[in-house]
Every structure is written in structure tokens, then in C-alpha cells.
Design a protein around this motif. Sequence first.
Motif, PDB file in Angstrom:
ATOM      1  N   ALA A   5       0.824  -1.212   0.000  1.00  0.00           N
ATOM      2  CA  ALA A   5       0.000   0.000   0.000  1.00  0.00           C
ATOM      3  C   ALA A   5       0.856   1.258   0.000  1.00  0.00           C
ATOM      4  O   ALA A   5       0.482   2.277  -0.588  1.00  0.00           O
ATOM      5  CB  ALA A   5      -0.935  -0.002   1.206  1.00  0.00           C
ATOM      6  N   ALA A   6       2.022   1.191   0.656  1.00  0.00           N
ATOM      7  CA  ALA A   6       2.907   2.349   0.722  1.00  0.00           C
ATOM      8  C   ALA A   6       3.941   2.353  -0.408  1.00  0.00           C
ATOM      9  O   ALA A   6       4.761   3.274  -0.498  1.00  0.00           O
ATOM     10  CB  ALA A   6       3.630   2.371   2.074  1.00  0.00           C
ATOM     11  N   GLY A   7       3.909   1.339  -1.274  1.00  0.00           N
ATOM     12  CA  GLY A   7       4.841   1.269  -2.394  1.00  0.00           C
ATOM     13  C   GLY A   7       6.280   1.051  -1.955  1.00  0.00           C
ATOM     14  O   GLY A   7       7.206   1.541  -2.596  1.00  0.00           O
ATOM     15  N   LEU A   8       6.486   0.306  -0.877  1.00  0.00           N
ATOM     16  CA  LEU A   8       7.826   0.112  -0.329  1.00  0.00           C
ATOM     17  C   LEU A   8       8.509  -1.106  -0.930  1.00  0.00           C
ATOM     18  O   LEU A   8       7.896  -2.150  -1.099  1.00  0.00           O
ATOM     19  CB  LEU A   8       7.766  -0.052   1.193  1.00  0.00           C
ATOM     20  N   SER A   9       9.798  -0.961  -1.224  1.00  0.00           N
ATOM     21  CA  SER A   9      10.605  -2.099  -1.669  1.00  0.00           C
ATOM     22  C   SER A   9      12.063  -1.767  -1.411  1.00  0.00           C
ATOM     23  O   SER A   9      12.436  -0.606  -1.238  1.00  0.00           O
ATOM     24  CB  SER A   9      10.375  -2.401  -3.153  1.00  0.00           C
ATOM     25  N   GLY A  10      12.877  -2.794  -1.368  1.00  0.00           N
ATOM     26  CA  GLY A  10      14.301  -2.594  -1.095  1.00  0.00           C
ATOM     27  C   GLY A  10      14.516  -2.186   0.361  1.00  0.00           C
ATOM     28  O   GLY A  10      13.666  -2.428   1.221  1.00  0.00           O
ATOM     29  N   GLU A  11      15.664  -1.571   0.620  1.00  0.00           N
ATOM     30  CA  GLU A  11      15.973  -1.140   1.982  1.00  0.00           C
ATOM     31  C   GLU A  11      15.232   0.168   2.284  1.00  0.00           C
ATOM     32  O   GLU A  11      15.390   1.147   1.571  1.00  0.00           O
ATOM     33  CB  GLU A  11      17.478  -0.939   2.140  1.00  0.00           C
TER      34      GLU A  11
END
Length: 189
Positions: free
Chosen positions: A176-182
Motif C-alpha cells: 500500500a505504501a509502495g515500499l521495496s528494497g531497503e
Amino acid sequence: MKVLVETSARHLHVSREVLDILYGKGAQLTNKKDLSQPGQFACAEKVTVVGPRGEMAMSILGPERPETQVEVSYTDARKLGLVPPVRESGDIKGTPGCKLVGPAGEVEIAEGVIVAKRHIHFTPEEAAEYGVEDKQIVSVKVGTPGARETIFGDVVVRVKTTFSAAMHIDTDEANAAGLSGEVYGEIIK
């Protein structure tokens, strides 16, 4: 102050008794990959979790625990046909159960399926450095302005000498927050 934000995918923790049923008497968990929390690891062993409407394979996280617990996102729960509450890890009383199937056997657990409450792990020293206390509720801002910047509220701080600073959210929250990677988040009190 920034804290590492990690996405915790669906998984389960098993008791010795349940591991014996699923993988055979005396079976040992195989460390496939160390996790950020000291002594915790993803296992090579997988289990099929079966609900009223569906099933899915999940990795076991080690080491063994006193009670078996299945942690899913709301999307996973819908696929399984379950309606678990949001709870802190270990708080499984009164939660739905499910069937677990392994290569050596299967077992019905009467309770233990939860959607994990978002939380931050800290050692006592890290908590003091961040100015937070065990069980304190904070918010954490992640992302960049204009690119799905999100503030996660109702984040519980968990303090223990065996922890290491990291926030855990589930896959629904990360997507939902578009988070990926570190990813790092800013604690807002």
C-alpha cells in the motif's frame, strides 16, 4: 531518528509437538537464512496452511516456540477464508485455528492465526537512544513526498535485550505504501 522498516511475509512459528507431527519425531529446523532479529531464522521447511476456503504454502521461522502461531496479511486471510484479529506476536488466545500439513503428517490447531500488529523491536539501549519505552504506541513515516508517503499509526514498541532495531509490517502494508528494497522510517511520537 530513522529505523529500518522490514516487510514480514506470511509465515508460521511451530512448537516442538507440532514440528514432530508435521516433519516426524525429532525433526530439526534447517536454517536457510538468518533474519534481522538475533537468533531468528527462515527455515528450509515449509508447511501448507489450510483454511475453510483455500490453502497456501508458508515458511517456518525458527527457532521453535512454546505455541504454534500463523502470521498472515489480510489478503492471505481472505484467500484462506479466515478472519483473524490484529494481535501482537504470542497473543493468540481466542484467535481462529486452521489445519497445518507437512510431509509426515497434519494437525488442526484450535487457535493461533493472527495478522501481526505493526511493531518496532529495540534493545533497552536502542529504546533509550530513541526516547521510547516498551509497549509505547508511536507512528512511523515512510516513503518520499509525492510518492505514496505514508504514516503508519498504532505501531507498538517492543523492548527486549535480545532484539535489534527494526520495524516490521506485513506485505499488504508495504504494498500500500509502495515500499521495496531497503527502507527507513522516521518515528513520530
